[in-house]
Write an enzyme that holds these catalytic residues in place. Structure first.
Site, PDB file in Angstrom:
ATOM      1  N   CYS A  62      29.966  34.170 -16.610  1.00 47.79           N
ATOM      2  CA  CYS A  62      28.908  33.316 -17.167  1.00 47.79           C
ATOM      3  C   CYS A  62      27.532  33.729 -16.638  1.00 47.79           C
ATOM      4  CB  CYS A  62      29.198  31.859 -16.812  1.00 47.79           C
ATOM      5  SG  CYS A  62      28.027  30.716 -17.556  1.00 47.79           S
ATOM      6  N   CYS A  66      24.787  28.235 -11.736  1.00 47.59           N
ATOM      7  CA  CYS A  66      25.222  26.965 -11.115  1.00 47.59           C
ATOM      8  C   CYS A  66      25.894  27.284  -9.773  1.00 47.59           C
ATOM      9  CB  CYS A  66      26.187  26.237 -12.038  1.00 47.59           C
ATOM     10  SG  CYS A  66      25.604  26.180 -13.751  1.00 47.59           S
ATOM     11  N   CYS A  69      29.718  27.046  -8.943  1.00 44.75           N
ATOM     12  CA  CYS A  69      30.696  27.482  -9.945  1.00 44.75           C
ATOM     13  C   CYS A  69      31.224  28.908  -9.725  1.00 44.75           C
ATOM     14  CB  CYS A  69      30.084  27.372 -11.338  1.00 44.75           C
ATOM     15  SG  CYS A  69      31.296  27.761 -12.622  1.00 44.75           S
ATOM     16  N   CYS A 106      41.208  19.040 -23.082  1.00 44.87           N
ATOM     17  CA  CYS A 106      39.812  19.473 -22.969  1.00 44.87           C
ATOM     18  C   CYS A 106      39.746  20.982 -22.766  1.00 44.87           C
ATOM     19  CB  CYS A 106      39.157  18.743 -21.802  1.00 44.87           C
ATOM     20  SG  CYS A 106      37.458  19.289 -21.528  1.00 44.87           S
ATOM     21  N   CYS A 137      38.585  17.456 -26.698  1.00 48.29           N
ATOM     22  CA  CYS A 137      37.309  17.515 -25.980  1.00 48.29           C
ATOM     23  C   CYS A 137      37.001  18.987 -25.740  1.00 48.29           C
ATOM     24  CB  CYS A 137      37.450  16.779 -24.650  1.00 48.29           C
ATOM     25  SG  CYS A 137      35.956  16.871 -23.622  1.00 48.29           S
ATOM     26  N   CYS A 197      31.094  12.739 -23.121  1.00 50.90           N
ATOM     27  CA  CYS A 197      31.724  12.810 -21.803  1.00 50.90           C
ATOM     28  C   CYS A 197      30.696  13.450 -20.887  1.00 50.90           C
ATOM     29  CB  CYS A 197      33.001  13.650 -21.876  1.00 50.90           C
ATOM     30  SG  CYS A 197      33.723  13.960 -20.251  1.00 50.90           S
ATOM     31  N   ARG A 269      36.304   8.969 -14.697  1.00 51.46           N
ATOM     32  CA  ARG A 269      37.377   9.915 -14.347  1.00 51.46           C
ATOM     33  C   ARG A 269      37.242  10.435 -12.915  1.00 51.46           C
ATOM     34  NH1 ARG A 269      37.041  13.517 -18.288  1.00 51.46           N
ATOM     35  NH2 ARG A 269      38.159  12.018 -19.549  1.00 51.46           N
TER      36      ARG A 269
HETATM   37  N1  SAM Z   1      29.887  26.243 -19.034  1.00 53.02           N
HETATM   38  C1  SAM Z   1      29.843  24.913 -19.490  1.00 53.02           C
HETATM   39  C2  SAM Z   1      28.775  24.099 -18.799  1.00 53.02           C
HETATM   40  O1  SAM Z   1      28.485  24.327 -17.643  1.00 53.02           O
HETATM   41  O2  SAM Z   1      28.234  23.219 -19.442  1.00 53.02           O
HETATM   42  C3  SAM Z   1      31.164  24.181 -19.401  1.00 53.02           C
HETATM   43  C4  SAM Z   1      32.095  24.395 -18.235  1.00 53.02           C
HETATM   44  S1  SAM Z   1      31.511  23.879 -16.633  1.00 53.02           S
HETATM   45  C5  SAM Z   1      32.658  24.656 -15.574  1.00 53.02           C
HETATM   46  C6  SAM Z   1      31.891  22.142 -16.593  1.00 53.02           C
HETATM   47  C7  SAM Z   1      31.595  21.351 -15.347  1.00 53.02           C
HETATM   48  O3  SAM Z   1      32.573  21.619 -14.335  1.00 53.02           O
HETATM   49  C8  SAM Z   1      30.299  21.573 -14.630  1.00 53.02           C
HETATM   50  O4  SAM Z   1      29.219  20.941 -15.257  1.00 53.02           O
HETATM   51  C9  SAM Z   1      30.571  20.945 -13.281  1.00 53.02           C
HETATM   52  O5  SAM Z   1      30.240  19.569 -13.280  1.00 53.02           O
HETATM   53  C10 SAM Z   1      32.090  21.113 -13.121  1.00 53.02           C
HETATM   54  N2  SAM Z   1      32.412  22.061 -12.024  1.00 53.02           N
HETATM   55  C11 SAM Z   1      32.308  23.400 -12.074  1.00 53.02           C
HETATM   56  N3  SAM Z   1      32.644  23.970 -10.894  1.00 53.02           N
HETATM   57  C12 SAM Z   1      32.957  22.942 -10.062  1.00 53.02           C
HETATM   58  C13 SAM Z   1      33.370  22.875  -8.692  1.00 53.02           C
HETATM   59  N4  SAM Z   1      33.478  23.959  -7.940  1.00 53.02           N
HETATM   60  N5  SAM Z   1      33.638  21.667  -8.170  1.00 53.02           N
HETATM   61  C14 SAM Z   1      33.501  20.543  -8.917  1.00 53.02           C
HETATM   62  N6  SAM Z   1      33.116  20.558 -10.208  1.00 53.02           N
HETATM   63  C15 SAM Z   1      32.831  21.727 -10.774  1.00 53.02           C
HETATM   64  C1  DTB Z   2      34.366  18.082 -15.487  1.00 50.96           C
HETATM   65  O1  DTB Z   2      33.512  17.201 -15.252  1.00 50.96           O
HETATM   66  N1  DTB Z   2      35.091  18.713 -14.558  1.00 50.96           N
HETATM   67  C2  DTB Z   2      35.970  19.682 -15.153  1.00 50.96           C
HETATM   68  C3  DTB Z   2      35.686  19.509 -16.679  1.00 50.96           C
HETATM   69  N2  DTB Z   2      34.653  18.529 -16.696  1.00 50.96           N
HETATM   70  C4  DTB Z   2      35.385  20.676 -17.501  1.00 50.96           C
HETATM   71  C5  DTB Z   2      35.833  21.024 -14.570  1.00 50.96           C
HETATM   72  C6  DTB Z   2      36.107  21.104 -13.077  1.00 50.96           C
HETATM   73  C7  DTB Z   2      36.047  22.518 -12.640  1.00 50.96           C
HETATM   74  C8  DTB Z   2      36.420  22.700 -11.206  1.00 50.96           C
HETATM   75  C9  DTB Z   2      36.330  24.139 -10.767  1.00 50.96           C
HETATM   76  C10 DTB Z   2      37.219  25.085 -11.504  1.00 50.96           C
HETATM   77  O2  DTB Z   2      38.421  24.800 -11.666  1.00 50.96           O
HETATM   78  O3  DTB Z   2      36.737  26.147 -11.891  1.00 50.96           O
HETATM   79 FE1  SF4 Z   3      28.560  28.827 -16.385  1.00 49.07          FE
HETATM   80 FE2  SF4 Z   3      29.903  27.600 -14.473  1.00 49.07          FE
HETATM   81 FE3  SF4 Z   3      27.400  26.913 -14.934  1.00 49.07          FE
HETATM   82 FE4  SF4 Z   3      29.306  26.291 -16.751  1.00 49.07          FE
HETATM   83  S1  SF4 Z   3      29.133  25.507 -14.663  1.00 49.07           S
HETATM   84  S2  SF4 Z   3      27.280  27.164 -17.156  1.00 49.07           S
HETATM   85  S3  SF4 Z   3      30.670  28.050 -16.503  1.00 49.07           S
HETATM   86  S4  SF4 Z   3      28.100  28.919 -14.204  1.00 49.07           S
END
Ligand code: SAM
Ligand code: DTB
Ligand code: SF4
Length: 328
Positions: A62, A66, A69, A106, A137, A197, A269
């Protein structure tokens, strides 16, 4: 559908300010939980939990930064970039989730935003998953004009797009898209008539005031989201936040309680981070008003409790999975 499942989050008019939300956080823990549980019981069946399963349909690589992530291409983590998963594979995983008792499926993609040809593929997945009798979702990043409508027409029930944290702290976590961008996407999702959501993450290094700031943003959306995921940071090796200090679990529970009090009809959730919690802490989250979990051994790229372990936990707490719970 009965009256409980028909309740809509619309027609709310309460506006929350940060001071009153900080005031909730500061309440004696037992009083806060009691208040949250009372509100919970007024609006929801107290012994039911909604089960959503997650699948990463496009993993890694990506462009966004973030800092929590593992899927960002900017950090060296164990996640390998993959292509969009083929439709048949998605359907196979969705069937397993349904057979395990999930109610919602989802699908998440590691994109800044979906391109038109990608959205066409996603639309097919939504229609197929919906055809299995699951609620649908997706979380695909930012949406442009008309994209939410396309997803809705394919059979989408919910769009997930998190605000993640307070506007004040946001810049410490993400620099490649703005808070305003996120609010704009949420607005187009709402305008298309989709269920929203939207939640956030705690444990990013934010202060209590900033946690309150996130809840204020969510609760003041008009209407507030139907579904509010509260994630506890999963610290992933290679990400800038991997060395963060653990948040006190009671502060996490307080955040759940405050979300329940300020968004009484929403599904709150208990999201990422359950694997790192004891059963006792999870039970307190349910008492504080969490009535939904991610169910299945994987979140997107990181692990989640095993299905059997969750079934056992729910049994021990006499919690039953909810039936379809769409807000009309
Ligand atoms: N790329 C898209 C976006 O960011 O909108 C969708 C997928 S993104 C992984 C969805 C959500 O997962 C993020 O907004 C964040 O709240 C959550 N998330 C990602 N990595 C995480 C982590 N290490 N611990 C907890 N939540 C996480
Ligand atoms: C949300 O609020 N948490 C989920 C879902 N929406 C997409 C994602 C959590 C991701 C946790 C880190 C991972 O597994 O990569
Ligand atoms: Fe990309 Fe992760 Fe950010 Fe979603 S949360 S936009 S997958 S870097």
């Amino acid at each position: 559908m009965n009256t409980l499942t028909q309740q809509s989050a619309s027609h709310q008019n309460t506006k929350w300010n940060i001071t009153s939300i900080v005031g909730l956080f500061e309440r004696p823990f037992m009083d806060l939980l009691f208040q949250a549980q009372q509100i919970h019981r007024t609006h929801h069946r107290p012994n039911e939990i909604q089960l959503s399963s997650l699948l990463s349909i496009k993993t890694g690589g990506c462009a966004e930064d973030c800092s929590y992530c593992p899927q960002s291409a900017r950090y060296t983590t164990e996640v390998k970039a993959e292509k969009l998963m083929p439709l048949e594979e998605v359907v196979k995983v969705a069937k397993i989730a349904r057979n395990n008792g999930a109610q919602r499926f989802c699908m998440g993609a590691a994109w800044r935003n979906p391109k038109p040809h990608q959205l066409d593929e996603i639309a097919k997945m939504i229609t197929a998953v919906k055809g299995l009798g699951l609620e649908t979702c997706v979380t695909l990043g930012m949406l442009e004009e008309g994209q939410a409508e396309q997803l809705r027409d394919a059979g989408l029930d919910y769009y997930n797009h998190n605000l993640d944290t307070s506007p004040e702290f946001y810049g410490e976590i993400i620099t490649t898209r703005t808070y305003e961008d996120r609010l704009k996407t949420l607005e187009s999702v709402r305008k298309a008539g989709l269920n929203v959501c939207c939640g956030g993450i705690v444990g990013l290094g934010e202060s209590r005031q900033e946690r309150a700031g996130l809840i204020a943003q969510l609760a003041n959306l008009d209407p507030y989201p139907e579904s509010v995921p509260i994630n506890n940071l999963v610290k992933i090796k290679g990400t800038p936040l991997s060395g963060n200090e653990d948040l006190d679990p009671f502060e996490f529970i307080r955040t759940i309680a405050v979300a329940r009090i300020t968004m009484p009809k929403a599904s709150v959730r208990l999201s990422a981070g359950r694997e790192q919690m004891t059963d006792g802490i999870q039970a307190l989250c349910f008492l504080a008003g969490a009535n939904s979990i991610f169910y299945g051994e994987k979140l997107l790229t990181s692990s989640n409790p095993q299905v059997q372990a969750d079934q056992h936990l729910l049994e021990r707490l006499n919690l039953k999975a909810t039936g379809v719970n769409l807000h009309p």
